[in-house]
Design a protein around this motif. Sequence first.
Motif, PDB file in Angstrom:
ATOM      1  N   ALA A  12     -15.080 -49.100 -71.315  1.00 59.42           N
ATOM      2  CA  ALA A  12     -16.211 -49.809 -71.913  1.00 59.42           C
ATOM      3  C   ALA A  12     -17.078 -48.830 -72.705  1.00 59.42           C
ATOM      4  O   ALA A  12     -17.658 -49.190 -73.719  1.00 59.42           O
ATOM      5  CB  ALA A  12     -17.029 -50.503 -70.829  1.00 59.42           C
ATOM      6  N   PRO A  40     -10.488 -49.535 -75.924  1.00 60.09           N
ATOM      7  CA  PRO A  40      -9.199 -49.977 -75.385  1.00 60.09           C
ATOM      8  C   PRO A  40      -8.394 -50.885 -76.318  1.00 60.09           C
ATOM      9  O   PRO A  40      -8.812 -52.010 -76.612  1.00 60.09           O
ATOM     10  CB  PRO A  40      -9.582 -50.723 -74.100  1.00 60.09           C
ATOM     11  CG  PRO A  40     -11.029 -51.035 -74.212  1.00 60.09           C
ATOM     12  CD  PRO A  40     -11.633 -50.005 -75.118  1.00 60.09           C
ATOM     13  N   HIS A  76      -9.327 -60.358 -72.456  1.00 59.09           N
ATOM     14  CA  HIS A  76     -10.529 -61.035 -71.966  1.00 59.09           C
ATOM     15  C   HIS A  76     -11.637 -60.858 -72.993  1.00 59.09           C
ATOM     16  O   HIS A  76     -11.465 -60.137 -73.980  1.00 59.09           O
ATOM     17  CB  HIS A  76     -10.938 -60.538 -70.577  1.00 59.09           C
ATOM     18  CG  HIS A  76     -11.320 -59.089 -70.481  1.00 59.09           C
ATOM     19  ND1 HIS A  76     -10.530 -58.071 -70.963  1.00 59.09           N
ATOM     20  CD2 HIS A  76     -12.415 -58.484 -69.927  1.00 59.09           C
ATOM     21  CE1 HIS A  76     -11.121 -56.920 -70.712  1.00 59.09           C
ATOM     22  NE2 HIS A  76     -12.261 -57.128 -70.100  1.00 59.09           N
ATOM     23  N   ASP A  80     -16.070 -54.654 -75.160  1.00 56.02           N
ATOM     24  CA  ASP A  80     -15.243 -53.456 -75.429  1.00 56.02           C
ATOM     25  C   ASP A  80     -13.824 -53.841 -75.846  1.00 56.02           C
ATOM     26  O   ASP A  80     -13.085 -53.000 -76.363  1.00 56.02           O
ATOM     27  CB  ASP A  80     -15.243 -52.480 -74.239  1.00 56.02           C
ATOM     28  CG  ASP A  80     -14.809 -53.090 -72.916  1.00 56.02           C
ATOM     29  OD1 ASP A  80     -15.169 -54.253 -72.652  1.00 56.02           O
ATOM     30  OD2 ASP A  80     -14.106 -52.405 -72.149  1.00 56.02           O
ATOM     31  N   HIS A  81     -13.442 -55.116 -75.668  1.00 60.61           N
ATOM     32  CA  HIS A  81     -12.096 -55.568 -76.065  1.00 60.61           C
ATOM     33  C   HIS A  81     -12.102 -56.525 -77.257  1.00 60.61           C
ATOM     34  O   HIS A  81     -11.046 -56.894 -77.757  1.00 60.61           O
ATOM     35  CB  HIS A  81     -11.405 -56.242 -74.865  1.00 60.61           C
ATOM     36  CG  HIS A  81     -11.221 -55.313 -73.711  1.00 60.61           C
ATOM     37  ND1 HIS A  81     -10.009 -54.737 -73.395  1.00 60.61           N
ATOM     38  CD2 HIS A  81     -12.119 -54.801 -72.835  1.00 60.61           C
ATOM     39  CE1 HIS A  81     -10.164 -53.925 -72.354  1.00 60.61           C
ATOM     40  NE2 HIS A  81     -11.443 -53.943 -71.993  1.00 60.61           N
ATOM     41  N   ASP A 184      -7.335 -54.141 -68.446  1.00 56.79           N
ATOM     42  CA  ASP A 184      -8.604 -53.951 -67.721  1.00 56.79           C
ATOM     43  C   ASP A 184      -8.674 -54.932 -66.555  1.00 56.79           C
ATOM     44  O   ASP A 184      -7.894 -55.886 -66.480  1.00 56.79           O
ATOM     45  CB  ASP A 184      -9.777 -54.201 -68.699  1.00 56.79           C
ATOM     46  CG  ASP A 184     -11.098 -53.624 -68.199  1.00 56.79           C
ATOM     47  OD1 ASP A 184     -11.114 -52.967 -67.146  1.00 56.79           O
ATOM     48  OD2 ASP A 184     -12.115 -53.841 -68.884  1.00 56.79           O
ATOM     49  N   HIS A 251      -7.823 -47.163 -69.948  1.00 57.36           N
ATOM     50  CA  HIS A 251      -9.212 -47.592 -69.702  1.00 57.36           C
ATOM     51  C   HIS A 251      -9.962 -46.513 -68.918  1.00 57.36           C
ATOM     52  O   HIS A 251     -10.513 -46.758 -67.834  1.00 57.36           O
ATOM     53  CB  HIS A 251      -9.243 -48.946 -68.978  1.00 57.36           C
ATOM     54  CG  HIS A 251     -10.476 -49.760 -69.281  1.00 57.36           C
ATOM     55  ND1 HIS A 251     -11.657 -49.597 -68.594  1.00 57.36           N
ATOM     56  CD2 HIS A 251     -10.725 -50.728 -70.201  1.00 57.36           C
ATOM     57  CE1 HIS A 251     -12.566 -50.444 -69.081  1.00 57.36           C
ATOM     58  NE2 HIS A 251     -12.028 -51.131 -70.066  1.00 57.36           N
TER      59      HIS A 251
HETATM   60 ZN   LIG Z   1     -12.813 -52.929 -70.738  1.00 57.51          ZN
END
Ligand SMILES: [Zn+2]
Length: 291
Positions: A12, A40, A76, A80-81, A184, A251
């Motif tokens: 993150a 990531p 998800h 951060d993704h 993650d 991660h």
């Molecule tokens: Zn993450």
Amino acid sequence: MLRIEFLGTGGALSTPRAGCDCRICAEARARGVPYSRNGPAIFVHGPDLLIDTPEDIGHSLNRANIKRIGAVTWSHWHPDHTAGMRIFEALNVRLWDWPPQPVCTPVFIPQGVQADFEQWMGLAEQIDYLGSQHGLIKPAVVPDGGAFDLDGVTVEPLRLPAAAAKVYAFILSEGDKRVLIAPDELHGWEPPDDLGHFDLAILPMGLCEFDPLTGARRIPAEHPILGLEATFRQTLEMVRALDADKTIFVHIEEPDQQSYDDLMTVQRELQRQQPDLGKVSFAFDRLSVMP
Ligand SMILES: [Zn+2]
Ligand SMILES: [Zn+2]
């Protein structure tokens, strides 16, 4: 033939973290890869599948010299993704063409991710903006238990139990090769017995509640994060249960304060002291592996 490239192996908080002067960030700033870690993202060469779009995905794609993206999926909704979703504007638009003739990238959204996209940070609106408004992506929702095919590779989203979000891992199969990619959020996961054998498992390393080398506590026992995220020790139990031929950790969080060299030492010690884990290693940016 599958080849998996780790575009970004940070967590993150990627490394170096803006404004941070710690030894991990200073070293990453001075030395770059493998000490620095982008957000990531994983790229599967062959089907040319991109998994997740962190905010620095443009930099990661340029650095890896990737020209074609066959499809994109998301594990998800967490920022951060997903925060780099605007990448489709860079990839698919020639701004001064008139009339516009955008390229269109298929995107596959697991059912639970779609539900979260509708709830969080206007992500469903961003999908709509890029898709129905500008024709840069063609979204398809993948129902739980479903799968999609890309150039002979089957991709099956696998719902994980994490409470932090609706989270998916992906099972990729091509011929007799099987790969598990979990970007993650393994909290609370017990790999079921009927998951089958994997040639390669890619897992988030989990939080360093304890320093992996010294065993010293690093995160206060009462910190609420420990009720939401899997720890490195818990992840090692999942590695044992999965029993894949190879396991690669991703991660890797800047706040966990493990440098590349530290993790290489951890890797050696794990192989020496816990051979029942099988072949375990830590990914770094631009690492490329064949399962
Ligand atoms: Zn993450
Ligand atoms: Zn730092």
